[in-house]
Every structure is written in C-alpha cells, then in structure tokens.
Write a protein that holds these residues in place. Sequence first.
Motif, PDB file in Angstrom:
ATOM      1  N   ASN A 110      99.959 109.601  -7.061  1.00  0.00           N
ATOM      2  CA  ASN A 110      98.686 108.908  -7.270  1.00  0.00           C
ATOM      3  C   ASN A 110      98.888 107.674  -8.134  1.00  0.00           C
ATOM      4  OD1 ASN A 110      97.053 110.898  -5.910  1.00  0.00           O
ATOM      5  ND2 ASN A 110      97.335 112.217  -7.700  1.00  0.00           N
ATOM      6  N   ASN A 111      98.455 106.523  -7.636  1.00  0.00           N
ATOM      7  CA  ASN A 111      98.464 105.335  -8.483  1.00  0.00           C
ATOM      8  C   ASN A 111      97.116 105.222  -9.184  1.00  0.00           C
ATOM      9  OD1 ASN A 111      96.633 104.188  -6.633  1.00  0.00           O
ATOM     10  ND2 ASN A 111      98.269 103.193  -5.475  1.00  0.00           N
ATOM     11  N   ILE A 112      96.909 104.131  -9.897  1.00  0.00           N
ATOM     12  CA  ILE A 112      95.700 104.016 -10.712  1.00  0.00           C
ATOM     13  C   ILE A 112      94.433 103.991  -9.854  1.00  0.00           C
ATOM     14  CG2 ILE A 112      95.675 101.487 -10.788  1.00  0.00           C
ATOM     15  CD1 ILE A 112      94.889 101.767 -13.776  1.00  0.00           C
ATOM     16  N   LEU A 113      94.537 103.484  -8.624  1.00  0.00           N
ATOM     17  CA  LEU A 113      93.366 103.464  -7.742  1.00  0.00           C
ATOM     18  C   LEU A 113      93.062 104.868  -7.221  1.00  0.00           C
ATOM     19  CD1 LEU A 113      91.217 101.677  -6.539  1.00  0.00           C
ATOM     20  CD2 LEU A 113      92.723 101.197  -4.600  1.00  0.00           C
ATOM     21  N   HIS A 114      94.084 105.687  -7.023  1.00  0.00           N
ATOM     22  CA  HIS A 114      93.852 107.096  -6.671  1.00  0.00           C
ATOM     23  C   HIS A 114      93.078 107.800  -7.796  1.00  0.00           C
ATOM     24  CE1 HIS A 114      97.163 106.587  -3.655  1.00  0.00           C
ATOM     25  NE2 HIS A 114      96.433 107.448  -2.980  1.00  0.00           N
ATOM     26  N   LEU A 115      93.440 107.498  -9.044  1.00  0.00           N
ATOM     27  CA  LEU A 115      92.752 108.119 -10.182  1.00  0.00           C
ATOM     28  C   LEU A 115      91.293 107.686 -10.233  1.00  0.00           C
ATOM     29  CD1 LEU A 115      95.469 107.796 -12.980  1.00  0.00           C
ATOM     30  CD2 LEU A 115      95.008 109.739 -11.488  1.00  0.00           C
ATOM     31  N   ALA A 116      91.033 106.424  -9.885  1.00  0.00           N
ATOM     32  CA  ALA A 116      89.652 105.949  -9.831  1.00  0.00           C
ATOM     33  C   ALA A 116      88.885 106.611  -8.702  1.00  0.00           C
ATOM     34  CB  ALA A 116      89.630 104.431  -9.655  1.00  0.00           C
ATOM     35  N   ALA A 117      89.595 107.056  -7.662  1.00  0.00           N
ATOM     36  CA  ALA A 117      88.948 107.707  -6.520  1.00  0.00           C
ATOM     37  C   ALA A 117      88.606 109.161  -6.808  1.00  0.00           C
ATOM     38  CB  ALA A 117      89.860 107.627  -5.295  1.00  0.00           C
ATOM     39  N   MET A 118      89.260 109.750  -7.808  1.00  0.00           N
ATOM     40  CA  MET A 118      89.002 111.155  -8.137  1.00  0.00           C
ATOM     41  C   MET A 118      87.703 111.289  -8.916  1.00  0.00           C
ATOM     42  SD  MET A 118      92.787 112.424  -9.314  1.00  0.00           S
ATOM     43  CE  MET A 118      94.193 112.310  -8.214  1.00  0.00           C
ATOM     44  N   GLN A 148      91.022 105.171  -0.647  1.00  0.00           N
ATOM     45  CA  GLN A 148      89.712 105.208  -0.009  1.00  0.00           C
ATOM     46  C   GLN A 148      89.442 106.572   0.601  1.00  0.00           C
ATOM     47  OE1 GLN A 148      87.115 102.733   0.137  1.00  0.00           O
ATOM     48  NE2 GLN A 148      86.156 104.663   0.693  1.00  0.00           N
ATOM     49  N   GLU A 149      90.440 107.138   1.262  1.00  0.00           N
ATOM     50  CA  GLU A 149      90.273 108.479   1.856  1.00  0.00           C
ATOM     51  C   GLU A 149      90.047 109.521   0.772  1.00  0.00           C
ATOM     52  OE1 GLU A 149      93.108 107.859   5.824  1.00  0.00           O
ATOM     53  OE2 GLU A 149      93.922 108.755   3.994  1.00  0.00           O
ATOM     54  N   LEU A 150      90.770 109.395  -0.337  1.00  0.00           N
ATOM     55  CA  LEU A 150      90.609 110.338  -1.441  1.00  0.00           C
ATOM     56  C   LEU A 150      89.226 110.205  -2.061  1.00  0.00           C
ATOM     57  CD1 LEU A 150      91.945 112.478  -3.235  1.00  0.00           C
ATOM     58  CD2 LEU A 150      92.767 110.629  -4.705  1.00  0.00           C
ATOM     59  N   PHE A 151      88.730 108.975  -2.199  1.00  0.00           N
ATOM     60  CA  PHE A 151      87.393 108.757  -2.756  1.00  0.00           C
ATOM     61  C   PHE A 151      86.334 109.437  -1.886  1.00  0.00           C
ATOM     62  CE2 PHE A 151      83.402 106.531  -3.232  1.00  0.00           C
ATOM     63  CZ  PHE A 151      83.279 106.394  -4.603  1.00  0.00           C
ATOM     64  N   THR A 152      86.431 109.233  -0.582  1.00  0.00           N
ATOM     65  CA  THR A 152      85.452 109.826   0.336  1.00  0.00           C
ATOM     66  C   THR A 152      85.495 111.344   0.273  1.00  0.00           C
ATOM     67  OG1 THR A 152      85.655 107.922   1.820  1.00  0.00           O
ATOM     68  CG2 THR A 152      84.716 109.944   2.746  1.00  0.00           C
ATOM     69  N   GLU A 153      86.701 111.895   0.216  1.00  0.00           N
ATOM     70  CA  GLU A 153      86.860 113.354   0.172  1.00  0.00           C
ATOM     71  C   GLU A 153      86.331 113.936  -1.129  1.00  0.00           C
ATOM     72  OE1 GLU A 153      90.745 115.854  -0.567  1.00  0.00           O
ATOM     73  OE2 GLU A 153      90.695 115.242   1.536  1.00  0.00           O
ATOM     74  N   GLU A 154      86.632 113.266  -2.246  1.00  0.00           N
ATOM     75  CA  GLU A 154      86.232 113.773  -3.557  1.00  0.00           C
ATOM     76  C   GLU A 154      84.722 113.674  -3.783  1.00  0.00           C
ATOM     77  OE1 GLU A 154      87.991 114.579  -6.732  1.00  0.00           O
ATOM     78  OE2 GLU A 154      89.610 115.245  -5.426  1.00  0.00           O
ATOM     79  N   HIS A 155      84.074 112.707  -3.151  1.00  0.00           N
ATOM     80  CA  HIS A 155      82.672 112.435  -3.449  1.00  0.00           C
ATOM     81  C   HIS A 155      81.711 112.846  -2.342  1.00  0.00           C
ATOM     82  CE1 HIS A 155      84.791 109.839  -6.336  1.00  0.00           C
ATOM     83  NE2 HIS A 155      83.707 109.930  -7.077  1.00  0.00           N
TER      84      HIS A 155
END
Length: 533
Positions: A297-305, A352-359
């Motif tokens: 996970n990079n910093i944008l992945h962390l923002a997506a969580m 983006q995919e992680l953001f959609t899944e998490e939210h």
Amino acid sequence: MLLYGELVLFVIYAKEQKENYIDICVPLYNAALKGDWRAAERIIGDCPNVINMSITNKHDTVLHIVSSTKHTYFAEKLVNMMKIEDLELQNLDGETALCLAVASTVKMVDVLLKRNNRLLVIRKNGDLPFMSAISSGDKHMVEYIYSKTNNMEDDFWTYSDHKRMLMSCLASGLFEIALRIIKDPKIRGDIQGTDVLEYLAYNPSAFDVKRRPLIRRLINTMLPGRIANNEMAEIVGTMGRQIRNGMVLKMLHSKKLKNGDRHTIFHVAVKNRQQNVYNLLFELGSKKLGMADPDGNNILHLAAMKPAEGRLSIVSGAALQMQRELLWFKEVQTRVNQKDSRKVNNKGKTPQELFTEEHVGLMEKGERWMKETTAQCMIVAALIATIMFAAAFTLPGGNNDNGRPIFIKETAFIMFVVTDAISLCTSSASILMFLAILTARYTENDFLVSLPVKLMVGLVTLFISIATMMIAFGASFFLVYNEGMKWIPILVTVLASLPVILFVGLQSHLLFDVINSTFNSRHLFRPRKRMLY
C-alpha cells in the motif's frame, strides 16, 4: 503481605456455625456500610477476632468494606484497634483496603496511610495502588497517591511501573501528573521520549485546546536529544505554532522517521486523517511519496482505507462523512504521481478500487440518510406550497364590487401578498431540490458537491418558506382585526413566530453542518493561516 490462613479457618468455622456467622458478620457488614461505629464496636467487643477476618465471600474484612465508603470516623476508630500488619490483608481480588479507598476520598486514604504507609507498595495483580487511583478518575486522588508513593524511601519502582503509570496518566488526560513523572529525577532516565510521543500521536483527543500548553511542555521535555529517533513526530504538526521550525525540519529530514510498517509521518498523518499534520508537512516543502508498506500500500492506498470510527465520526451524518473521505482521497491523489495512483497492492487493488471497496457500506448509509432526510422535508415543503397557493386566491377581507381587494391600500395587505408569493416560490424550489436528491444516481462523486449543495439549498428555501408563511399569516390578522382589537393580531404574530424558532432550533445544526462541510472544506487542506511562523 499476609496470607489468608486464618481467614480461611474463620470462613470454615463460620460456615459450620451458620447462626454465629449471620449474627456477627452480617450486622458488622451493615454497620460498616452505614458508618454506625457504635453497633460495630459492640460486635467487635463480643468477638474481637472478627476485626481482621473475612466477613464476605470475597474475603473482604470490615476494613475493606468501610474503606469503600466515606465514613472516615468509623475507619479511623477501626484502624486504631488493628495491628499494623492487619491493614495489609488482601481479598480474593488481591486488593488491600487502600485499593478500595482510592475510589472514596483523600481523607479515607490518609487515615489508612497514617497507620501503615507500606500499603502503597502492596500490589494488586502486579500493579501498585497508584494504578487503582488512576482508574478512579479523581485527579486530586491521583496527585495525592503519587506524592505519597514518590516520597517513600524504598526504591521499588520498575521500568514497567514507570511506563504504565505514565501511559495511564496520558490515557486519562492527567497531563500535569504525567509531566511530573517525566521530570522526576528518580525515574526520568527510564522513560523513553518515543513512548510518550507515540502515544500522543495516535490520540488526537489529547490535543484539546485547553490541554495544548501541557502537551507543549511534555513535548519540550521529551524532545531534546531524541529528535532524530522520534518515529512519531507527526504530533509536532498539531503543535506547529509552538515548536521551532528548525526542530521540525530536523525531524522531517531524518531518515529514521518510519515505524514498523515502513510508514513515514506522512503516511501516518493520512491514515489517521490528521489534516493539521498533513498541512504542516507540505507547508515545509515535502516531496511526493510513493513508498509502499509490506502490504504493497502506498500513501494513496492509505487514503483509500476507511479510518477508525472515532476519526470518521468527527463529521455528522453518513453523507457528509463520505464527502470528507472523498476530499481526503482526492487531495492525496494530487500529491502522488500518475504511476503511483495506478499501482496495485499485494491484493491486486488500485487505490481507486480499494476506496470503492472500503466505502461501499458508508455510501449505502449516506444514500439512505440523504433520502430519509429529504423525503421528510419534501412533505413539509409540499404542504406549505399547497397552503400558500390556496391563500393567494382567498384574500383577507375579500373583494369589492369591482373585483379589487378591499384592503389593497393597506400596508399589511401588501406584506401579505408579497410574503405569500415568496413562500409559494421558495417551497416550490425546495420541492424541486429535494426531488433532485431523491432521483440522483448516488455515485461517489455526487457526495462531494452535488448532493450536499442540493440539500443545503433545499433546507434554506424551506426555512424561508416557513418564515414567510408565518409572516403572511400574521399580516392577515392585522387586516381583519385592524380596529378595536389590536391585541389579537399582536398575540397571533407572537405565536406564529414559535414554529419558525422551533424549526431553526431543531434543523439549524443540520444546515450548518452541510454548509460548513461543503464550503469550509476547501480550507481543510489549504488553511487560511500558515501553521508555522
């Protein structure tokens, strides 16, 4: 520390002679709870051994019982009759009378310690009584126990004691005592500055405005000589105005500013949604970061969580929470390069995919919250539009033979007509806004601006329609009762203001939250004032 051999023997004896047990222990227990020393003195006089024996199934002595109350006179009389070592008796939970007294009063504790101050070093499940005092939540009690414990000559402190005491004080918001512990020459060498700073970094509630001076003193006490190794320096962001720029820069340029997950202070700030920290870091001219953690996970992945519930709930309403999450994601997206924004983690997910899944759950809650809110408001707006439309064709006083309104030259009539028209138009506009919300697609980006703005406009127009409807209502009474009964329209106007006041009181917080979240959010990552001098 005394063993419970004689207590166990007493329990066995008492159970064999149940009548004696009931006749002695139960009255003594009740006397201790009530603070009835006369009754207790008679019982103790008849059975002197009961003073240091168990009177409950939990192996509490009478001193345990009275120590949990505020009957200090009873306790003082009792301890003067007891041997010093008898005050150290522990119940089945490992508690001495002092462990219970810390939840009572300082005076009760003083009664016990004047007789035997060794109670301060008798542990309950490995913890000193000081920890029980912290659990009581009484600041004065904690200060008193700490001063008494710290003044003892024996060196019984351990590193574990120091750390647990300090972290418990920080967790309970007892920063004054935490500062005393840090500055104490007896123990300061054992405390690691990173322990304190790490705790504060993950507890944003510690940075309440009233507590900031104490936090600043804590940081200033711990930082010297430990700056380069401080892996949680993001707390400096919250206190940026109080800490020298050079110190912050030195920490930011350190290569050791990573935790066990290879997260830098930038990553931690994003993960914990600390915008003050985030803004400070980039105010200092930081670079874009593409470093990945062990999970890819990079910093944008962390923002997506999705963050912890405590950080999420700082914004009210699921829809506004979703808006805040989108703001964070899009802000961080502007800080990383295009390549990093498309990188996949170890689970094959792009940010983006992680953001959609998490939210997905938050989106569903936001849609439900938005529809339920607008549906109820739409009903009110429709009723107002219906009423005001009908009122436009049933003018107060009626018309004359020429078809002109009788009160057309009256000021109150003009006010009635104008406010009636405003109310009808604004309620109609409100209906259209709420209808647009109900028929929206509810995509992710809709929560960013479209839905909040429509809700805000709908609420504002609804409020205007209610206010103008009440004004039109009051104006009609001034027309009908314009002679001889002036008190009637005045009274009606006052009563008509009540619904407006109620609506403002009940719904204003929702409107202000929407306005604040939508318009002030542009300053979330671009503060109006610099955080550093």
